[in-house]
Design an enzyme around this catalytic site. Structure first.
Site, PDB file in Angstrom:
ATOM      1  N   GLU A 120      -3.315  -0.064   8.171  1.00 41.69           N
ATOM      2  CA  GLU A 120      -2.138   0.355   8.932  1.00 41.69           C
ATOM      3  C   GLU A 120      -2.253  -0.193  10.341  1.00 41.69           C
ATOM      4  O   GLU A 120      -3.321  -0.115  10.955  1.00 41.69           O
ATOM      5  CB  GLU A 120      -2.024   1.887   9.054  1.00 41.69           C
ATOM      6  CG  GLU A 120      -1.568   2.592   7.816  1.00 41.69           C
ATOM      7  CD  GLU A 120      -1.426   4.104   8.007  1.00 41.69           C
ATOM      8  OE1 GLU A 120      -1.168   4.563   9.134  1.00 41.69           O
ATOM      9  OE2 GLU A 120      -1.587   4.817   7.006  1.00 41.69           O
TER      10      GLU A 120
ATOM     11  N   ASN B 143      -7.244   1.912   9.766  1.00 42.13           N
ATOM     12  CA  ASN B 143      -5.942   2.101  10.414  1.00 42.13           C
ATOM     13  C   ASN B 143      -6.174   2.033  11.912  1.00 42.13           C
ATOM     14  O   ASN B 143      -7.030   2.755  12.452  1.00 42.13           O
ATOM     15  CB  ASN B 143      -5.332   3.453  10.041  1.00 42.13           C
ATOM     16  CG  ASN B 143      -4.983   3.541   8.557  1.00 42.13           C
ATOM     17  OD1 ASN B 143      -5.126   2.569   7.811  1.00 42.13           O
ATOM     18  ND2 ASN B 143      -4.524   4.705   8.126  1.00 42.13           N
TER      19      ASN B 143
ATOM     20  N   TYR C 276      -4.228   1.868  15.763  1.00 39.30           N
ATOM     21  CA  TYR C 276      -3.005   1.928  16.573  1.00 39.30           C
ATOM     22  C   TYR C 276      -3.235   1.735  18.066  1.00 39.30           C
ATOM     23  O   TYR C 276      -2.433   1.111  18.745  1.00 39.30           O
ATOM     24  CB  TYR C 276      -2.275   3.264  16.354  1.00 39.30           C
ATOM     25  CG  TYR C 276      -1.644   3.348  14.978  1.00 39.30           C
ATOM     26  CD1 TYR C 276      -0.399   2.776  14.732  1.00 39.30           C
ATOM     27  CD2 TYR C 276      -2.311   3.956  13.919  1.00 39.30           C
ATOM     28  CE1 TYR C 276       0.173   2.818  13.472  1.00 39.30           C
ATOM     29  CE2 TYR C 276      -1.739   3.995  12.643  1.00 39.30           C
ATOM     30  CZ  TYR C 276      -0.504   3.425  12.431  1.00 39.30           C
ATOM     31  OH  TYR C 276       0.063   3.459  11.184  1.00 39.30           O
TER      32      TYR C 276
ATOM     33  N   HIS D  37      -2.654  11.067   0.676  1.00 46.03           N
ATOM     34  CA  HIS D  37      -2.097  10.866   2.017  1.00 46.03           C
ATOM     35  C   HIS D  37      -1.449  12.186   2.434  1.00 46.03           C
ATOM     36  O   HIS D  37      -0.246  12.283   2.640  1.00 46.03           O
ATOM     37  CB  HIS D  37      -1.113   9.686   2.021  1.00 46.03           C
ATOM     38  CG  HIS D  37      -0.881   9.062   3.372  1.00 46.03           C
ATOM     39  ND1 HIS D  37      -1.035   7.716   3.613  1.00 46.03           N
ATOM     40  CD2 HIS D  37      -0.504   9.602   4.553  1.00 46.03           C
ATOM     41  CE1 HIS D  37      -0.748   7.452   4.891  1.00 46.03           C
ATOM     42  NE2 HIS D  37      -0.419   8.589   5.481  1.00 46.03           N
TER      43      HIS D  37
ATOM     44  N   GLU E 241      -7.191   8.600   6.286  1.00 48.65           N
ATOM     45  CA  GLU E 241      -7.460   9.216   7.585  1.00 48.65           C
ATOM     46  C   GLU E 241      -7.942  10.665   7.480  1.00 48.65           C
ATOM     47  O   GLU E 241      -7.218  11.604   7.857  1.00 48.65           O
ATOM     48  CB  GLU E 241      -6.211   9.158   8.469  1.00 48.65           C
ATOM     49  CG  GLU E 241      -5.719   7.756   8.737  1.00 48.65           C
ATOM     50  CD  GLU E 241      -4.588   7.677   9.764  1.00 48.65           C
ATOM     51  OE1 GLU E 241      -4.109   8.736  10.200  1.00 48.65           O
ATOM     52  OE2 GLU E 241      -4.194   6.557  10.129  1.00 48.65           O
TER      53      GLU E 241
ATOM     54  N   ARG F 202       0.857  -1.192   0.000  1.00 47.04           N
ATOM     55  CA  ARG F 202       0.000   0.000   0.000  1.00 47.04           C
ATOM     56  C   ARG F 202       0.894   1.243   0.000  1.00 47.04           C
ATOM     57  O   ARG F 202       1.735   1.399   0.888  1.00 47.04           O
ATOM     58  CB  ARG F 202      -0.904   0.004   1.233  1.00 47.04           C
ATOM     59  CG  ARG F 202      -1.708   1.271   1.387  1.00 47.04           C
ATOM     60  CD  ARG F 202      -2.714   1.199   2.550  1.00 47.04           C
ATOM     61  NE  ARG F 202      -3.411   2.469   2.660  1.00 47.04           N
ATOM     62  CZ  ARG F 202      -3.257   3.340   3.662  1.00 47.04           C
ATOM     63  NH1 ARG F 202      -2.471   3.066   4.677  1.00 47.04           N
ATOM     64  NH2 ARG F 202      -3.901   4.480   3.650  1.00 47.04           N
TER      65      ARG F 202
HETATM   66  C1  FCB Z   1      -1.008   7.319  10.620  1.00 45.45           C
HETATM   67  C2  FCB Z   1      -0.590   7.852   9.281  1.00 45.45           C
HETATM   68  C3  FCB Z   1       0.750   7.370   8.814  1.00 45.45           C
HETATM   69  C4  FCB Z   1       1.745   7.289   9.946  1.00 45.45           C
HETATM   70  C5  FCB Z   1       1.162   6.519  11.098  1.00 45.45           C
HETATM   71  C6  FCB Z   1       2.105   6.337  12.247  1.00 45.45           C
HETATM   72  O1  FCB Z   1      -1.861   8.233  11.223  1.00 45.45           O
HETATM   73  O2  FCB Z   1      -1.548   7.507   8.294  1.00 45.45           O
HETATM   74  O3  FCB Z   1       1.185   8.200   7.769  1.00 45.45           O
HETATM   75  O4  FCB Z   1       2.120   8.554  10.306  1.00 45.45           O
HETATM   76  O5  FCB Z   1       0.009   7.138  11.547  1.00 45.45           O
END
Ligand code: FCB
Length: 463
Positions: free
Chosen positions: A365, A290, A292, A117, A162, A73
């Site tokens: 992500e 995405n 985290y 992006h 995002e 990607r």
């Molecule tokens: C996300 C972004 C990516 C990177 C990660 C850690 O928010 O899409 O570009 O910065 O975080």
């Protein structure tokens, strides 16, 4: 073991890796401007060279093949392809992505192309940026052109990466380019980013019905710090801004009433025109997620400062809910200060597949920054990253077993790179990059991921 056909990927974005900011007629982007301003990026870092992927893409694709990735990607740089964001296209810019895609295909790696992006052409920001409705139309034109040029060899497309970050970090907190701190403008930007997504989906769908097209959101489960009314209200607010404002728009064709009410003092919402939400909810073939971390929030006066504070002087991205505090949930953190919580991934996957139309889901992500160093043995040992990815992949597996239509996983990131306002200080890569020499070294997480892919599943506990 994961199902046959599960997509094993890694992700990057143009601005974070390419460098070559003036090569072959590339125009200026809002991030070029932002990086040139004092105090915006930790250490004054810029993306002028980044990791020189523009010149080293062949070597990088070869490395992806060595890892056994089945998909990659990446994003295209709008100002490289259309320097001013409207008008003439730059065929040399398009050629770079054609070369990259052909290289991927020659190794049997499936290209997954993200159209936006965050590197908006500066000329469009000068004309108002995302708070201006015209930017959505410019984006749809750009999407249609890139799709016309590359749609023959790229099957998987996504629109805006995002939109939450692009709108609220770019226009409310000012932590990201263009660095504006205008809450009302940020709200308009959020709507126009959603609209840009919908218009682009329609334009691409009309051109080639065989393309698979998705939107991409960053989601966080939000937990109230206590069960007090104030904390529960804080959680509702942050969940609304972070998750529902985008998920409801894209997948239900509506904005959540409670979020609009929270924001009513900022705007009369006249920028939401009749028919916009139907456009935004144009059918998509997949949702890119995405993931985290999790947020724990408090609505009590004087709530603690953000657990994931910005590295530079900036305002609040939480428009209309600036009083909310982000508190420590007591979990281990990565070097970003982000709490590690794979149970949050399950929570969001379950919720999305329960509450919204059941479409294929991809983790586009997921990953972690740690303070990696090259050891005396010349290797980079990153057991914490292995543990992070393993835990999240285990969760993906459990999600699939429970019937959630999750079809692939992209690690963020393939290589260490320019981490926006944090500059080069935060390393997310599976592959270590020496920023002086540009040498690439696979970390133990890369080797572990390659083994996992080869095996088609998880082999055992993280070492
Ligand atoms: C996300 C972004 C990516 C990177 C990660 C850690 O928010 O899409 O570009 O910065 O975080």
């Amino acid at each position: 073991m994961f199902p046959t056909g599960f997509v094993w990927g890694a992700a990057t974005s143009a601005y974070q890796i390419e460098g070559a900011l003036t090569a072959d007629g590339r125009g200026r982007s809002i991030w070029d401007t932002f990086c040139s301003q004092d105090g915006r990026i930790v250490g004054g870092d810029t993306a002028e060279i980044a990791i020189d992927h523009f010149n080293r893409y062949r070597e990088d694709v070869k490395m992806m093949a060595d890892l056994g990735l089945t998909a990659y990607r990446f994003s295209v740089s709008w100002p490289r392809i259309q320097p001013d964001g409207s008008g003439a296209y730059n065929s040399k810019g398009l050629d770079f992505y054609k070369r990259l895609v052909d290289e991927l295909l020659s190794y049997g790696i499936d290209p997954w192309l993200t159209l936006y992006h965050w590197d908006l052409p500066q000329a469009l920001e000068d004309a108002g940026g995302w708070p201006s409705r015209d930017t959505s139309k410019r984006f749809a034109d750009f999407a249609a052109t890139v799709h016309a040029e590359l749609g023959d060899r790229v099957r998987n497309w996504s629109t805006v990466n995002e939109p939450w970050c692009a709108a609220f970090l770019g226009y409310a907190s000012g932590e990201h380019a263009p660095g504006r701190r205008e809450p009302a403008a940020a709200l308009r930007a959020a709507h126009h980013l959603n609209l840009a997504h919908g218009l682009a989906v329609q334009a691409m769908r009309a051109q080639n019905p065989d393309s698979l097209i998705g939107g991409c959101v960053n989601v966080y489960p939000v937990t109230p710090a206590t069960d007090s009314e104030a904390d529960q209200d804080a959680a509702r607010r942050i969940d609304g801004l972070q998750n529902r404002f985008f998920l409801d728009a894209l997948l239900k064709g509506s904005y959540p009433e409670d979020v609009l009410a929270d924001l009513s003092s900022l705007s009369d919402m006249e920028f939401i025109h009749d028919g916009d939400l139907a456009t935004i909810a144009a059918p998509i073939d997949m949702l890119l997620i995405n993931y985290y971390s999790r947020f724990t929030v408090s609505g009590a006066p004087g709530g603690a400062a953000s657990a994931a504070a910005a590295p530079t002087d900036s305002g609040s991205p939480w428009i209309g809910s600036e009083h909310v505090g982000f508190v420590n949930g007591g979990r281990p953190v990565t070097s970003m200060g982000w709490e590690v919580d794979d149970s949050g991934l399950m929570e969001m996957l379950r919720r999305i597949s329960d509450e919204y139309p059941r479409i294929p889901l991809y983790i586009s992500e997921n990953g972690a920054a740690y303070d990696d160093v090259i050891g005396e043995d010349g290797a980079v040992h990153d057991p914490e990253r292995v543990a992070y990815i393993e835990a999240h992949l285990r969760t993906c597996h459990a999600a699939i077993e429970s019937g959630i239509p999750l079809q692939g996983y992209f690690a963020w990131s393939l290589m260490d790179n320019f981490e926006w306002a944090w500059g080069y200080g935060k390393r997310f890569g599976l592959v270590y990059v020496d920023y002086e020499t540009q040498a690439r070294t696979m970390k133990s997480s890369a080797l572990w991921y390659a083994d996992t892919i080869r095996h088609g599943g998880l082999l055992g506990r993280a070492q």
